[in-house]
Design an enzyme around this catalytic site. Structure first.
Site, PDB file in Angstrom:
ATOM      1  N   ASP A 160      19.855  10.228   7.481  1.00  0.00           N
ATOM      2  CA  ASP A 160      19.096   9.830   6.298  1.00  0.00           C
ATOM      3  C   ASP A 160      19.335   8.348   6.028  1.00  0.00           C
ATOM      4  O   ASP A 160      20.454   7.927   5.728  1.00  0.00           O
ATOM      5  CB  ASP A 160      19.540  10.668   5.098  1.00  0.00           C
TER       6      ASP A 160
ATOM      7  N   ASP B 142       7.413   3.129   9.316  1.00  0.00           N
ATOM      8  CA  ASP B 142       6.263   3.953   8.952  1.00  0.00           C
ATOM      9  C   ASP B 142       6.723   5.058   8.004  1.00  0.00           C
ATOM     10  O   ASP B 142       6.075   6.087   7.863  1.00  0.00           O
ATOM     11  CB  ASP B 142       5.631   4.546  10.224  1.00  0.00           C
TER      12      ASP B 142
ATOM     13  N   LYS C 261       5.179   0.367   5.736  1.00  0.00           N
ATOM     14  CA  LYS C 261       4.062   1.083   5.113  1.00  0.00           C
ATOM     15  C   LYS C 261       4.295   1.177   3.610  1.00  0.00           C
ATOM     16  O   LYS C 261       5.381   1.535   3.160  1.00  0.00           O
ATOM     17  CB  LYS C 261       3.924   2.492   5.698  1.00  0.00           C
TER      18      LYS C 261
END
EC number: 2.1.1.166
Length: 214
Positions: free
Chosen positions: A101, A126, A166
């Protein structure tokens, strides 16, 4: 009933999507590969010898594109790609993968250790958080993911390096852009052709750090 109809419509659009078909032909794991391809071409990013970090890499299409561009004569990888995701990712030849993570310090430390002090030419992300549909909560999650990528890039990029992230238009987007502009000399928005018209996603390309965070 409406949900079922929406699912059928989505599946039909997905099947007929030219980028989905093209991705299958070229062996990419997702149509998202073409988003990165267009950004790299437009911004003239990624050259043989570069060090690349792919954040939120699974299923791996962006790492595939990066690898293609770093492979030299004889199929030898000229450069380095380190990919990271919470989800497992099928191996890609020459790509180093860390499962964990990105929001956890221990995972970031593992990534920094893997770099061994080497500076990065390009950070690509992304990543998108799980969205709840609640505007204020979602914008905070999106901003958090972008801030994490920005912080990592500020610590590990070369001065002339670049960050591709993104983001999503909507509440909080202008604040994300402003935070990028505080850290980088040039920040542009890009909406690749492969990004669906209905999607609010847009990609920020930031280049040349104003200052390095230690």
């Amino acid at each position: 009933m409406a949900k079922k109809k929406f699912s059928k419509e989505w599946i039909q659009q997905h099947i007929n999507d030219p980028y989905v078909k093209l991705a299958q032909q070229k062996g990419y794991r997702a149509r998202a590969a073409f988003k990165l391809t267009e950004i790299l071409d437009g911004e003239k990013l990624l050259r043989p010898g570069d060090v690349v970090v792919d954040l939120g890499s699974a299923p791996g299409s962006w790492s595939q594109v990066a690898r293609e561009r770093l492979v030299g004569p004889g199929g030898v990888l000229n450069g380095r790609i380190i990919a990271l995701d919470m989800l497992p990712m099928e191996p890609i030849a020459g790509v180093e993968f860390i499962q964990g993570d990105f929001r956890e310090d221990a995972v970031l430390e593992q990534l920094a250790e893997r770099l061994g002090g080497a500076r990065v030419d390009l950070v690509i992300s992304d990543m998108a958080p799980n969205l709840s549909g609640v505007g204020s909560a979602d914008s905070a999650r999106i901003q958090h993911v972008c801030d994490l990528a920005l912080d990592f890039a500020s610590r590990h990029l070369k001065p002339e390096g670049a960050l591709v992230v993104k983001a999503f238009h909507g509440s909080g987007f202008s604040q994300i852009v402003e935070s990028f502009k505080r850290s980088f000399q040039r920040v542009v928005e890009r909406k690749p052709k492969a990004s669906r018209d209905k999607s609010s996603e847009t990609f920020l390309v930031a280049r040349r750090l104003k200052h390095q965070v230690s």
